[in-house]
Enzyme design. Structure first.
Site, mmCIF file in Angstrom:
data_model
loop_
_atom_site.group_PDB
_atom_site.id
_atom_site.type_symbol
_atom_site.label_atom_id
_atom_site.label_comp_id
_atom_site.label_asym_id
_atom_site.label_seq_id
_atom_site.Cartn_x
_atom_site.Cartn_y
_atom_site.Cartn_z
ATOM 1 N N GLY A 176 18.151 72.915 28.066
ATOM 2 C CA GLY A 176 18.598 71.588 27.691
ATOM 3 C C GLY A 176 17.417 70.648 27.542
ATOM 4 N N CYS A 177 17.665 69.494 26.933
ATOM 5 C CA CYS A 177 16.584 68.545 26.680
ATOM 6 C C CYS A 177 16.058 67.931 27.975
ATOM 7 C CB CYS A 177 17.034 67.470 25.699
ATOM 8 S SG CYS A 177 18.656 66.750 26.054
ATOM 9 N N TYR A 178 16.938 67.433 28.832
ATOM 10 C CA TYR A 178 16.485 66.881 30.105
ATOM 11 C C TYR A 178 15.751 67.941 30.934
ATOM 12 C CZ TYR A 178 19.201 62.536 29.521
ATOM 13 O OH TYR A 178 19.699 61.329 29.084
ATOM 14 N N THR A 180 14.065 70.498 29.980
ATOM 15 C CA THR A 180 12.751 70.755 29.402
ATOM 16 C C THR A 180 11.764 69.672 29.800
ATOM 17 O OG1 THR A 180 13.673 71.954 27.506
ATOM 18 C CG2 THR A 180 11.480 71.005 27.232
ATOM 19 N N SER A 181 12.184 68.418 29.677
ATOM 20 C CA SER A 181 11.277 67.304 29.958
ATOM 21 C C SER A 181 10.892 67.225 31.429
ATOM 22 C CB SER A 181 11.925 65.979 29.521
ATOM 23 O OG SER A 181 13.027 65.648 30.347
#
Length: 373
Positions: A176-178, A180-181
Protein backbone atom coordinates in the site's frame (compact mmCIF):
# COMPACT_ATOMS: atom_id res chain seq x y z
CA UNK A 1 -0.80 -10.08 14.25
CA UNK A 2 0.63 -11.58 11.06
CA UNK A 3 4.15 -10.79 9.94
CA UNK A 4 5.23 -10.26 6.33
CA UNK A 5 4.06 -12.48 3.49
CA UNK A 6 7.48 -14.09 3.26
CA UNK A 7 10.64 -13.50 5.25
CA UNK A 8 12.81 -10.97 3.47
CA UNK A 9 16.15 -11.56 1.81
CA UNK A 10 17.79 -8.28 0.98
CA UNK A 11 19.68 -7.73 -2.26
CA UNK A 12 20.88 -5.01 -4.55
CA UNK A 13 19.42 -3.81 -7.82
CA UNK A 14 22.43 -5.01 -9.78
CA UNK A 15 21.66 -8.70 -9.31
CA UNK A 16 20.36 -10.52 -12.38
CA UNK A 17 17.44 -12.85 -12.90
CA UNK A 18 17.86 -16.66 -12.97
CA UNK A 19 19.23 -17.98 -16.24
CA UNK A 20 16.15 -20.18 -16.73
CA UNK A 21 13.83 -17.21 -16.89
CA UNK A 22 12.39 -16.07 -20.22
CA UNK A 23 14.07 -13.03 -21.74
CA UNK A 24 11.88 -10.09 -22.73
CA UNK A 25 13.00 -7.15 -24.84
CA UNK A 26 11.81 -4.59 -27.38
CA UNK A 27 11.85 -7.28 -30.06
CA UNK A 28 10.13 -9.86 -27.84
CA UNK A 29 8.05 -7.90 -25.32
CA UNK A 30 6.07 -9.48 -22.52
CA UNK A 31 2.31 -9.44 -23.13
CA UNK A 32 0.73 -7.54 -20.27
CA UNK A 33 -2.86 -7.52 -19.00
CA UNK A 34 -4.10 -4.75 -16.72
CA UNK A 35 -7.17 -5.80 -14.77
CA UNK A 36 -9.21 -2.88 -13.50
CA UNK A 37 -7.68 -0.44 -15.97
CA UNK A 38 -10.46 2.12 -15.55
CA UNK A 39 -9.24 3.14 -12.08
CA UNK A 40 -6.37 5.44 -11.14
CA UNK A 41 -3.77 2.73 -10.54
CA UNK A 42 -4.70 0.97 -13.79
CA UNK A 43 -4.45 4.27 -15.66
CA UNK A 44 -1.04 4.93 -14.11
CA UNK A 45 0.16 1.51 -15.26
CA UNK A 46 -0.86 2.34 -18.82
CA UNK A 47 0.76 5.80 -18.64
CA UNK A 48 4.06 4.46 -17.36
CA UNK A 49 4.12 1.43 -19.66
CA UNK A 50 3.76 3.70 -22.70
CA UNK A 51 7.54 4.15 -22.49
CA UNK A 52 8.44 0.60 -21.48
CA UNK A 53 10.38 -1.13 -24.27
CA UNK A 54 9.97 -4.69 -22.98
CA UNK A 55 6.28 -4.71 -21.97
CA UNK A 56 3.39 -4.52 -24.41
CA UNK A 57 -0.13 -3.88 -23.06
CA UNK A 58 -2.38 -6.37 -24.84
CA UNK A 59 -5.37 -6.58 -22.46
CA UNK A 60 -7.27 -3.93 -20.52
CA UNK A 61 -10.30 -4.78 -18.42
CA UNK A 62 -12.98 -2.61 -16.88
CA UNK A 63 -16.29 -4.23 -16.05
CA UNK A 64 -18.49 -1.11 -16.20
CA UNK A 65 -16.53 0.41 -19.09
CA UNK A 66 -16.23 -2.73 -21.26
CA UNK A 67 -16.39 -2.00 -24.98
CA UNK A 68 -15.03 1.52 -24.67
CA UNK A 69 -11.77 2.80 -26.09
CA UNK A 70 -9.29 3.51 -23.31
CA UNK A 71 -8.91 7.10 -24.50
CA UNK A 72 -12.66 7.60 -24.00
CA UNK A 73 -12.19 6.78 -20.33
CA UNK A 74 -8.89 8.66 -19.96
CA UNK A 75 -8.69 11.28 -22.74
CA UNK A 76 -5.28 12.52 -21.56
CA UNK A 77 -3.77 9.23 -22.79
CA UNK A 78 -5.13 9.40 -26.34
CA UNK A 79 -1.60 9.82 -27.73
CA UNK A 80 0.30 7.88 -25.06
CA UNK A 81 0.27 4.42 -26.59
CA UNK A 82 -1.66 2.05 -28.83
CA UNK A 83 -3.73 -0.02 -26.42
CA UNK A 84 -6.79 -2.25 -26.87
CA UNK A 85 -10.35 -1.43 -25.90
CA UNK A 86 -11.58 -2.35 -22.45
CA UNK A 87 -13.16 -5.78 -22.00
CA UNK A 88 -14.56 -7.82 -19.11
CA UNK A 89 -12.24 -10.06 -17.09
CA UNK A 90 -14.25 -13.09 -18.16
CA UNK A 91 -13.43 -12.40 -21.82
CA UNK A 92 -9.62 -12.41 -21.42
CA UNK A 93 -7.71 -15.00 -23.46
CA UNK A 94 -5.04 -15.93 -20.91
CA UNK A 95 -3.10 -18.03 -23.42
CA UNK A 96 -1.92 -14.75 -24.94
CA UNK A 97 -0.85 -13.12 -21.67
CA UNK A 98 2.50 -13.44 -19.91
CA UNK A 99 1.90 -11.23 -16.88
CA UNK A 100 -0.81 -9.14 -15.27
CA UNK A 101 -1.22 -6.12 -13.06
CA UNK A 102 -4.33 -6.57 -10.94
CA UNK A 103 -5.76 -3.14 -10.08
CA UNK A 104 -9.15 -4.32 -8.85
CA UNK A 105 -10.75 -3.21 -5.57
CA UNK A 106 -9.97 -5.02 -2.33
CA UNK A 107 -11.77 -8.35 -1.86
CA UNK A 108 -12.47 -8.80 -5.59
CA UNK A 109 -9.07 -10.18 -6.56
CA UNK A 110 -8.73 -13.46 -4.68
CA UNK A 111 -11.00 -15.73 -6.68
CA UNK A 112 -9.89 -14.26 -10.00
CA UNK A 113 -6.19 -14.81 -9.32
CA UNK A 114 -6.79 -18.29 -7.93
CA UNK A 115 -8.33 -19.29 -11.27
CA UNK A 116 -5.54 -17.99 -13.53
CA UNK A 117 -3.22 -20.31 -15.47
CA UNK A 118 0.00 -20.92 -13.56
CA UNK A 119 2.18 -19.38 -16.29
CA UNK A 120 0.79 -15.91 -15.55
CA UNK A 121 3.06 -13.79 -13.32
CA UNK A 122 0.94 -11.36 -11.30
CA UNK A 123 1.50 -8.16 -9.36
CA UNK A 124 -1.62 -7.49 -7.30
CA UNK A 125 -2.14 -3.85 -6.32
CA UNK A 126 -5.03 -4.56 -3.96
CA UNK A 127 -4.65 -5.49 -0.29
CA UNK A 128 -5.85 -9.04 -0.84
CA UNK A 129 -2.47 -10.77 -0.50
CA UNK A 130 -0.43 -8.34 1.60
CA UNK A 131 -1.17 -9.87 4.99
CA UNK A 132 0.32 -13.27 5.73
CA UNK A 133 -2.25 -14.14 8.37
CA UNK A 134 -5.64 -14.64 6.70
CA UNK A 135 -7.41 -14.13 10.02
CA UNK A 136 -5.79 -10.70 10.28
CA UNK A 137 -7.04 -9.99 6.77
CA UNK A 138 -10.58 -11.00 7.78
CA UNK A 139 -10.42 -8.77 10.85
CA UNK A 140 -9.36 -5.64 8.98
CA UNK A 141 -11.10 -6.13 5.64
CA UNK A 142 -14.42 -7.51 6.86
CA UNK A 143 -14.55 -10.87 5.12
CA UNK A 144 -12.90 -14.28 4.99
CA UNK A 145 -10.01 -14.71 2.58
CA UNK A 146 -11.17 -16.72 -0.43
CA UNK A 147 -7.77 -17.97 -1.61
CA UNK A 148 -5.76 -18.94 1.50
CA UNK A 149 -3.61 -21.46 -0.40
CA UNK A 150 -2.60 -18.83 -2.93
CA UNK A 151 -1.88 -16.42 -0.07
CA UNK A 152 0.81 -18.81 1.17
CA UNK A 153 2.91 -18.31 -1.97
CA UNK A 154 2.44 -14.54 -2.22
CA UNK A 155 5.59 -12.44 -1.81
CA UNK A 156 5.38 -8.97 -0.32
CA UNK A 157 6.51 -6.45 -2.91
CA UNK A 158 8.54 -3.80 -1.08
CA UNK A 159 11.16 -4.04 -3.80
CA UNK A 160 14.18 -2.61 -2.01
CA UNK A 161 13.75 -5.13 0.83
CA UNK A 162 12.31 -8.32 -0.68
CA UNK A 163 13.97 -8.24 -4.11
CA UNK A 164 15.43 -11.76 -3.99
CA UNK A 165 12.05 -13.33 -3.19
CA UNK A 166 10.27 -11.17 -5.75
CA UNK A 167 12.56 -12.41 -8.51
CA UNK A 168 11.22 -15.96 -8.37
CA UNK A 169 7.64 -15.19 -7.31
CA UNK A 170 4.53 -16.00 -9.30
CA UNK A 171 2.38 -13.63 -7.24
CA UNK A 172 3.62 -10.38 -5.70
CA UNK A 173 1.47 -8.40 -3.28
CA UNK A 174 2.26 -4.78 -4.09
CA UNK A 175 2.48 -2.69 -0.89
CA UNK A 176 0.00 0.00 0.00
CA UNK A 177 0.99 3.63 -0.38
CA UNK A 178 1.14 4.47 3.34
CA UNK A 179 3.09 1.28 4.16
CA UNK A 180 5.61 2.08 1.42
CA UNK A 181 6.20 5.60 2.70
CA UNK A 182 6.68 4.36 6.28
CA UNK A 183 8.61 1.12 5.79
CA UNK A 184 11.28 2.45 3.43
CA UNK A 185 12.72 4.83 6.05
CA UNK A 186 11.99 2.82 9.22
CA UNK A 187 12.74 -0.75 8.12
CA UNK A 188 16.55 -0.31 7.97
CA UNK A 189 16.63 1.60 11.26
CA UNK A 190 14.70 -1.09 13.13
CA UNK A 191 16.66 -3.88 11.47
CA UNK A 192 19.92 -2.32 12.69
CA UNK A 193 18.55 -1.67 16.18
CA UNK A 194 19.14 2.08 15.85
CA UNK A 195 15.62 3.00 16.96
CA UNK A 196 13.39 1.47 19.60
CA UNK A 197 10.31 -0.56 18.79
CA UNK A 198 8.08 1.29 21.24
CA UNK A 199 6.47 4.73 20.94
CA UNK A 200 6.68 5.01 17.14
CA UNK A 201 4.27 7.70 15.97
CA UNK A 202 3.44 8.11 12.28
CA UNK A 203 1.56 11.12 10.92
CA UNK A 204 0.72 10.61 7.23
CA UNK A 205 -0.95 12.82 4.65
CA UNK A 206 -2.22 11.79 1.23
CA UNK A 207 -3.69 13.28 -1.91
CA UNK A 208 -7.31 12.47 -2.73
CA UNK A 209 -6.44 10.04 -5.56
CA UNK A 210 -5.54 7.51 -2.85
CA UNK A 211 -9.26 7.04 -2.27
CA UNK A 212 -9.81 5.74 -5.80
CA UNK A 213 -11.93 6.96 -8.71
CA UNK A 214 -15.40 5.91 -7.58
CA UNK A 215 -17.84 8.77 -6.98
CA UNK A 216 -18.13 9.37 -3.24
CA UNK A 217 -19.57 12.40 -1.52
CA UNK A 218 -16.67 12.67 0.95
CA UNK A 219 -14.24 13.20 -1.93
CA UNK A 220 -16.13 15.81 -3.94
CA UNK A 221 -14.18 19.01 -4.58
CA UNK A 222 -16.29 21.05 -2.20
CA UNK A 223 -15.81 18.43 0.53
CA UNK A 224 -12.00 18.32 0.40
CA UNK A 225 -10.87 21.71 -0.95
CA UNK A 226 -9.44 24.31 1.41
CA UNK A 227 -9.15 21.92 4.31
CA UNK A 228 -7.51 18.88 5.83
CA UNK A 229 -9.09 16.02 7.74
CA UNK A 230 -8.04 12.91 9.62
CA UNK A 231 -9.71 9.60 8.80
CA UNK A 232 -9.41 5.97 9.83
CA UNK A 233 -8.24 7.22 13.21
CA UNK A 234 -6.74 4.31 15.21
CA UNK A 235 -8.20 1.76 12.75
CA UNK A 236 -6.89 2.41 9.24
CA UNK A 237 -6.53 -0.79 7.21
CA UNK A 238 -2.87 -0.14 6.45
CA UNK A 239 -1.89 -0.39 10.12
CA UNK A 240 -1.44 -4.20 10.24
CA UNK A 241 0.50 -4.10 6.96
CA UNK A 242 2.89 -1.48 8.32
CA UNK A 243 3.27 -3.36 11.59
CA UNK A 244 3.99 -6.71 9.97
CA UNK A 245 6.83 -5.23 7.90
CA UNK A 246 8.34 -3.32 10.81
CA UNK A 247 8.04 -6.44 12.98
CA UNK A 248 10.00 -8.41 10.39
CA UNK A 249 12.68 -5.74 10.50
CA UNK A 250 12.91 -5.65 14.29
CA UNK A 251 12.58 -9.39 14.83
CA UNK A 252 9.85 -8.77 17.40
CA UNK A 253 6.35 -7.37 17.46
CA UNK A 254 6.09 -3.67 16.64
CA UNK A 255 2.97 -1.61 17.33
CA UNK A 256 2.67 1.95 16.06
CA UNK A 257 0.43 4.95 16.51
CA UNK A 258 -0.68 5.85 12.98
CA UNK A 259 -3.04 8.57 11.79
CA UNK A 260 -3.66 9.34 8.09
CA UNK A 261 -4.97 12.67 6.79
CA UNK A 262 -6.59 13.68 3.52
CA UNK A 263 -5.03 16.69 1.81
CA UNK A 264 -6.65 18.90 -0.86
CA UNK A 265 -4.29 17.78 -3.64
CA UNK A 266 -4.61 15.20 -6.39
CA UNK A 267 -1.54 13.11 -5.61
CA UNK A 268 1.37 12.93 -3.23
CA UNK A 269 2.07 11.49 0.21
CA UNK A 270 4.16 12.46 3.22
CA UNK A 271 4.77 10.35 6.31
CA UNK A 272 6.37 12.07 9.28
CA UNK A 273 7.67 9.45 11.72
CA UNK A 274 8.57 10.24 15.33
CA UNK A 275 10.92 7.65 16.86
CA UNK A 276 13.13 7.03 19.90
CA UNK A 277 16.81 6.42 19.27
CA UNK A 278 18.62 3.54 20.97
CA UNK A 279 21.24 4.35 23.60
CA UNK A 280 24.31 6.21 22.28
CA UNK A 281 22.78 6.53 18.79
CA UNK A 282 22.89 9.98 17.17
CA UNK A 283 20.95 11.67 14.41
CA UNK A 284 24.02 11.40 12.21
CA UNK A 285 24.06 7.65 12.84
CA UNK A 286 20.47 7.34 11.61
CA UNK A 287 21.09 9.42 8.52
CA UNK A 288 24.34 7.68 7.62
CA UNK A 289 22.83 4.23 8.03
CA UNK A 290 20.03 5.12 5.62
CA UNK A 291 22.55 6.61 3.19
CA UNK A 292 24.61 3.40 3.30
CA UNK A 293 21.54 1.17 2.98
CA UNK A 294 20.17 2.95 -0.09
CA UNK A 295 23.33 4.18 -1.81
CA UNK A 296 22.96 1.63 -4.62
CA UNK A 297 19.20 2.02 -5.00
CA UNK A 298 17.85 4.03 -7.91
CA UNK A 299 14.58 5.21 -6.40
CA UNK A 300 15.29 5.87 -2.72
CA UNK A 301 17.31 8.99 -1.86
CA UNK A 302 18.36 10.24 1.57
CA UNK A 303 18.68 14.01 1.62
CA UNK A 304 21.65 15.87 3.13
CA UNK A 305 21.37 17.34 6.60
CA UNK A 306 18.88 20.21 6.80
CA UNK A 307 17.07 19.56 3.50
CA UNK A 308 13.31 19.02 3.78
CA UNK A 309 11.53 16.80 1.22
CA UNK A 310 8.31 18.07 -0.37
CA UNK A 311 5.63 15.99 -2.09
CA UNK A 312 5.96 18.20 -5.16
CA UNK A 313 9.59 17.02 -5.46
CA UNK A 314 8.40 13.49 -6.34
CA UNK A 315 5.15 14.23 -8.20
CA UNK A 316 4.67 11.80 -11.10
CA UNK A 317 7.90 9.92 -10.31
CA UNK A 318 8.87 6.61 -8.73
CA UNK A 319 11.21 8.24 -6.20
CA UNK A 320 11.15 8.23 -2.41
CA UNK A 321 12.93 11.09 -0.63
CA UNK A 322 13.87 10.70 3.04
CA UNK A 323 15.20 13.21 5.56
CA UNK A 324 16.24 12.82 9.21
CA UNK A 325 16.03 15.55 11.85
CA UNK A 326 16.72 15.82 15.57
CA UNK A 327 13.62 16.35 17.69
CA UNK A 328 13.84 19.04 20.35
CA UNK A 329 13.07 16.27 22.85
CA UNK A 330 16.38 14.55 23.66
CA UNK A 331 16.74 11.03 22.33
CA UNK A 332 14.03 11.38 19.68
CA UNK A 333 14.25 11.79 15.92
CA UNK A 334 11.88 12.95 13.18
CA UNK A 335 12.06 11.01 9.91
CA UNK A 336 10.22 12.47 6.90
CA UNK A 337 9.41 10.40 3.82
CA UNK A 338 7.64 11.54 0.63
CA UNK A 339 6.39 9.59 -2.38
CA UNK A 340 3.84 9.93 -5.16
CA UNK A 341 1.04 7.71 -3.85
CA UNK A 342 0.06 6.56 -7.37
CA UNK A 343 3.61 5.79 -8.56
CA UNK A 344 6.06 4.58 -5.91
CA UNK A 345 2.99 4.01 -3.71
CA UNK A 346 1.21 1.89 -6.33
CA UNK A 347 1.72 1.51 -10.10
CA UNK A 348 5.38 2.53 -10.32
CA UNK A 349 6.41 0.07 -7.64
CA UNK A 350 4.24 -2.56 -9.35
CA UNK A 351 6.17 -2.08 -12.60
CA UNK A 352 9.43 -2.12 -10.64
CA UNK A 353 8.38 -5.47 -9.19
CA UNK A 354 7.36 -6.95 -12.53
CA UNK A 355 10.68 -5.82 -14.01
CA UNK A 356 12.41 -7.84 -11.30
CA UNK A 357 10.10 -10.83 -11.81
CA UNK A 358 10.66 -10.94 -15.58
CA UNK A 359 14.40 -10.25 -15.57
CA UNK A 360 14.14 -6.77 -17.06
CA UNK A 361 16.44 -4.03 -15.69
CA UNK A 362 14.61 -2.76 -12.64
CA UNK A 363 14.54 0.90 -13.65
CA UNK A 364 13.03 0.27 -17.09
CA UNK A 365 10.08 2.54 -17.84
CA UNK A 366 10.41 4.35 -14.52
CA UNK A 367 13.05 7.00 -14.97
CA UNK A 368 10.63 9.93 -15.33
CA UNK A 369 11.74 12.84 -13.19
CA UNK A 370 9.32 14.67 -10.95
CA UNK A 371 6.91 17.13 -12.58
CA UNK A 372 7.37 20.66 -11.22
CA UNK A 373 5.78 23.17 -10.96
Amino acid sequence: MGLSCRKKTTSTASQVAPASQKTYSATKPARIAILGASGYTGEECVRLLAQHPAFNVTVLTGESQAGKAFSDVFPHLVTATDVPNLIKVGDVDWDNVDAAFCCLPHATTQEILASLPTHIRVVDLSADFRLRDVSTYAEWYGGEHKAPELQKEAVYGLTEVYRNDIRSARLVANPGCYPTSVQLPLYPLLEAGLILTDDIIVDSKSGVSGAGRSAKQAFLYTEVAEGINSYGVSKHRHMPEIEQGLSDAAGSEVRISFTPHLMPMSRGMQSTCYVKMANNVTIDDLRQHLVNRYKDETFVHVLPEGQIPHTRHVRGSNYNLIAVFADRIPGRAIVISVIDNLVKGASGQAIQNLNVMLGVPEETGLMQQALFP
